[in-house]
Design a protein around this motif. Structure first.
Motif, short mmCIF file in Angstrom:
data_model
loop_
_atom_site.label_atom_id
_atom_site.label_comp_id
_atom_site.label_asym_id
_atom_site.label_seq_id
_atom_site.Cartn_x
_atom_site.Cartn_y
_atom_site.Cartn_z
N TYR A 410 0.85 -1.18 0.00
CA TYR A 410 0.00 0.00 0.00
C TYR A 410 0.89 1.24 0.00
O TYR A 410 1.94 1.26 0.67
N GLU A 411 0.46 2.28 -0.71
CA GLU A 411 1.14 3.57 -0.56
C GLU A 411 0.82 4.12 0.83
O GLU A 411 -0.32 4.01 1.31
N VAL A 412 1.82 4.69 1.47
CA VAL A 412 1.68 5.12 2.86
C VAL A 412 2.17 6.56 3.01
O VAL A 412 3.21 6.94 2.48
N ILE A 413 1.37 7.36 3.74
CA ILE A 413 1.81 8.66 4.22
C ILE A 413 2.02 8.50 5.72
O ILE A 413 1.08 8.22 6.46
N MET A 414 3.24 8.68 6.18
CA MET A 414 3.55 8.45 7.59
C MET A 414 3.03 9.62 8.44
O MET A 414 3.46 10.76 8.26
N THR A 415 2.09 9.29 9.35
CA THR A 415 1.46 10.32 10.19
C THR A 415 1.32 9.86 11.64
O THR A 415 0.26 10.06 12.25
N PRO A 416 2.31 9.22 12.23
CA PRO A 416 2.12 8.67 13.58
C PRO A 416 1.85 9.75 14.62
O PRO A 416 2.59 10.73 14.73
#
Length: 759
Positions: A410-416
């Protein structure tokens, strides 16, 4: 060489290095460029300076001229003939090979900005704006030098929730300007919430007349009960014309807008206007307080899907960006479990449970967006029910969900949230304005690396970018929002744009201190205490406790007192860890020369017999409260904000602690602090026992209690006739699952404990 000559040379070298550093900082940019080199001397931009550009860069030239006019009070004429005293804008994809990349050269004759594309030229202008400074009333001065630069990630985002609190169009434009200055290229606009629907949908006028408004707003933090409200009607919405205006403005700054329409949860505002879309039919009421609510869109009702499609039809017509965020987070399934329509939908489609029902819901919406040539973005919960690989994942619940998504392609935008949510406290100072909860200082943001080592190079390719989160429950106005976001957004900009090998926190802080002048000139209400004193408690080999103090502020001295008085320029100078051998209040201040800088640091210390002693736990603390058991015996009592890393949290498990004092000693008092914040899913133990023993085998119960109903910190203290003991046992029984009818019903309760006091 005599000693005097050597000393003189050392002093000259020191001043030369200081001058060089000052020079370097004046030729610096945030985010850090891929390559930057300062030359000798400078160049002035005056009313005789001209701009040269090709037709396709007219918009960029106009933006540059607007910036010059706002800074210097004059505009630049267009002159394509003479190369002298000129700012030249050019497109050049041959020598500037990277998308959004630029090459900035400042020499004796001109300023040249070459970009791979129009965005590249624009970012070159943003860097130039950071480099120039007012020289006199008739010119701007910029140091000579060269920058070659391009971004690390394609997606560099900042989120903004306008559902809880709404902000003016003028502020949104200012916010976009700031994003562009620091080379963010996505504004994630969170438009719908339980507390308000903020976008005009013409087909459903009650979304404007009903859902956009609430009858009041909670006062203070949601953890404080009983809840009190201001009773003031609050709300509003952005008309479609206003949305188009913001989209046009953002586009001119090379910022894409990602709209978010929450579903199937966070739906109370919409259900208030259209109750037939809920599982029970209502009545519903737009939320006046913050949290997660059980009433969500009915996933078994075909009218819900029609509503969503109609809403999205109007949304996609307003936003040209290729992506639409469809939420998917924090959707309780309790109503679905009892809803005949939802259960029928599960049966008809061969779904296993309510989690798969949410997956069915999200897949339908994702597929519909595909018919509009749009791709879906969702919070990481959408993975639980299964969505197609066309959906981009934002991993708000932690790094692991992003790693798992990338491994599944999956394409992921890291937003933890624990690293990049700016509604968290940025300081442990007790005078900070109310915030959501946890603690994310500037250093923690800057230290975040979006591509974990656990990913292969192929898997790492699915990490498309990074984003900061701004949830606005406790940001009532625009000044407060600025205070929470800046300068943490600058740290994020270097994560998103800069090569990780170029990142350096001390250098970033030097740039930031220099950059404060810019933030003040632009009247940005930034957080100014990023160099404040921070402390760490440690135990020495002799069993004593020592408090270490430090700051990142150069040339600053720390002076402190131990009697609770405010330190001054002649107070004791901090030269090493402070022995904490009695109960006391330490106060410390930063001093540059005789001038105090920033706020006073305060630390209360509770001295007792258990300090630093051996402690073992039968059950491990969990989640973001999984700290060392030694924190329960370090003399520092946790704050009611529970964000200071002093509270241990047990999720559904009991507190069972055994303390070994090392030898027999007289004890007549035992205490423990526990938290009781039901609106944070934190429940005091339903039963608490203190036991003592001389041999570790036979224990005597000296205290049994329960019903700790103080909202906040419950300080349990038991005094008894002195006995010679070696072991203390603390047993706290967790309520287990949160009772039906309470906030978060059915979920595991947190048992929060801090500082076992033994005297």
């Amino acid at each position: 060489m005599n000693k005097r000559t050597l000393l003189l040379l050392l002093i000259l070298l020191l001043f030369a290095n200081s001058a060089l550093l000052a020079q370097q900082v004046s030729f610096s940019v945030v985010p850090e460029p891929y390559y930057i080199k300062q030359g000798n001397g400078g160049l002035s931009i005056t009313d005789r300076t001209t701009i040269a550009y090709s037709d396709e860069l007219k918009a960029s030239a106009e933006l540059l001229n607007e910036a010059v006019l706002s800074y210097a009070g004059f505009a630049l004429a267009v002159n394509t003939q003479s190369p002298a005293n000129q700012i030249v804008l050019k497109l050049d994809s041959i020598t500037v090979k990277e998308k959004e990349g630029y090459h900035l050269v400042i020499n004796d004759r001109q300023i040249l900005i070459k970009g791979h594309d129009q965005a590249g030229v624009f970012y070159g202008i943003q860097s130039l704006m950071q480099l120039w400074k007012p020289h006199d009333k008739t010119s701007l001065r910029v140091e000579k030098g060269e920058i070659r630069d391009y971004p690390r990630f394609n997606y560099r985002g900042m989120h903004l929730d306008v559902g809880r609190h709404m902000y003016s169009i003028a502020f949104l434009k200012k916010f976009i300007d700031l994003l562009a200055l620091y080379k963010f290229n996505v504004f994630h606009w969170h438009l719908t919430e339980d507390q308000g629907w903020r976008i005009e949908i013409k087909k459903y006028p009650k979304l404007q007349s009903v859902s956009a408004w609430r009858d009041g707003t909670i006062i203070g933090h949601k953890k404080e009960t009983p809840h009190t409200f201001d009773g003031l009607r609050y709300g509003g919405y952005y008309t479609q014309e206003e949305v188009r205006e913001v989209v046009r403005y953002a586009s001119s700054k090379h910022v894409n807008i990602l709209p978010e329409i929450e579903m199937p949860g966070h739906a109370l505002a919409a259900l208030t206007a259209y109750p037939q879309l809920g599982c029970t039919g209502g009545p519903y009421k737009t939320a006046q307080f913050w949290g997660v609510f059980d009433d969500v869109f009915c996933a078994g009702n075909e009218d819900t899907y029609q509503f969503m499609e109609d809403v999205l039809d109007e949304v996609v017509s307003l936003f040209p960006y290729a992506y639409v965020h469809i939420g998917g987070d924090e959707c309780p399934k309790l109503k679905w479990k009892k809803c005949p329509k939802c259960q029928q939908k599960i049966k008809e489609n061969g779904l296993k449970d309510e989690h798969e029902l949410q997956g069915y819901f999200m897949k339908r919406i994702e597929k519909y967006l595909g018919t509009k040539n749009k791709k879906a973005v969702g919070w990481d919960e959408v993975l639980e029910g299964g969505v197609s690989k066309n959906t981009t994942i934002m991993n708000w619940r932690g790094e692991q969900s992003g790693i798992a998504a990338a491994k599944e392609n999956y394409e992921v935008i890291m937003t933890p949230e624990n690293m990049l949510y700016f509604d968290y406290y940025q300081s442990l100072d007790k005078n900070e304005p109310v915030a959501a909860g946890n603690y994310t200082p500037l250093s923690k943001v800057y230290g975040y690396e979006p591509i974990p080592d656990s990913l292969s190079s192929e898997q790492a390719g699915y990490i498309k970018g990074v984003q900061g989160g701004i949830w606005t429950e406790y940001m009532k106005d625009e000044k407060h929002l600025e205070y929470m976001v800046f300068p943490r957004a600058l740290a994020l900009s270097e994560i998103a744009w800069s090569d990780k090998r170029e990142k350096d926190y001390p250098w970033f802080l030097k740039k930031l201190r220099y950059h404060e002048g810019f933030m003040k000139r632009t009247k940005l209400n930034y957080y100014p205490y990023f160099d404040e004193i921070i402390a760490e408690m440690k135990s020495g080999a002799n069993g004593n406790s020592y408090l270490t103090l430090k700051t990142t502020l150069p040339k600053a001295q720390i002076r402190y007192t131990l009697d609770g008085s405010v330190p001054h320029a002649k107070s004791k100078l901090y030269q090493g860890p402070v022995l904490m051998n009695r109960s006391m209040t330490l106060k410390a201040g930063l001093f540059v020369g005789t001038r105090r800088s920033g706020r006073i640091f305060n630390q209360d210390f509770q001295h007792h017999a258990g300090l630093g002693k051996k402690i073992s736990l039968s059950y491990a603390p969990a989640g973001k409260y999984s700290f060392s058991a030694g924190l329960l015996l370090n003399g520092l009592e946790g704050h009611h904000r529970f964000n200071d890393s002093q509270w241990l949290g047990f999720s559904g498990e009991n507190l069972e602690a055994l303390i070994d004092l090392g030898a027999l000693r007289p004890v007549s008092r035992i205490g423990l602090n526990v938290l009781n914040y039901h609106w944070q899913r934190m429940w005091a133990p339903k039963k608490l026992n203190f036991l003592i023993s001389a041999d570790g085998k036979t224990f005597k119960e000296i205290y049994t209690g329960g019903n700790f109903d103080i909202n906040g910190i419950n300080k349990i203290r038991k005094e008894f006739p002195s006995e010679n003991i070696r072991y203390v046992k603390i047993l706290g029984e967790n309520v287990g699952r949160i009772p039906i009818g309470e906030y978060g019903e059915g979920e595991k309760a947190w048992l929060m404990a801090d500082e076992i006091i033994i005297n």
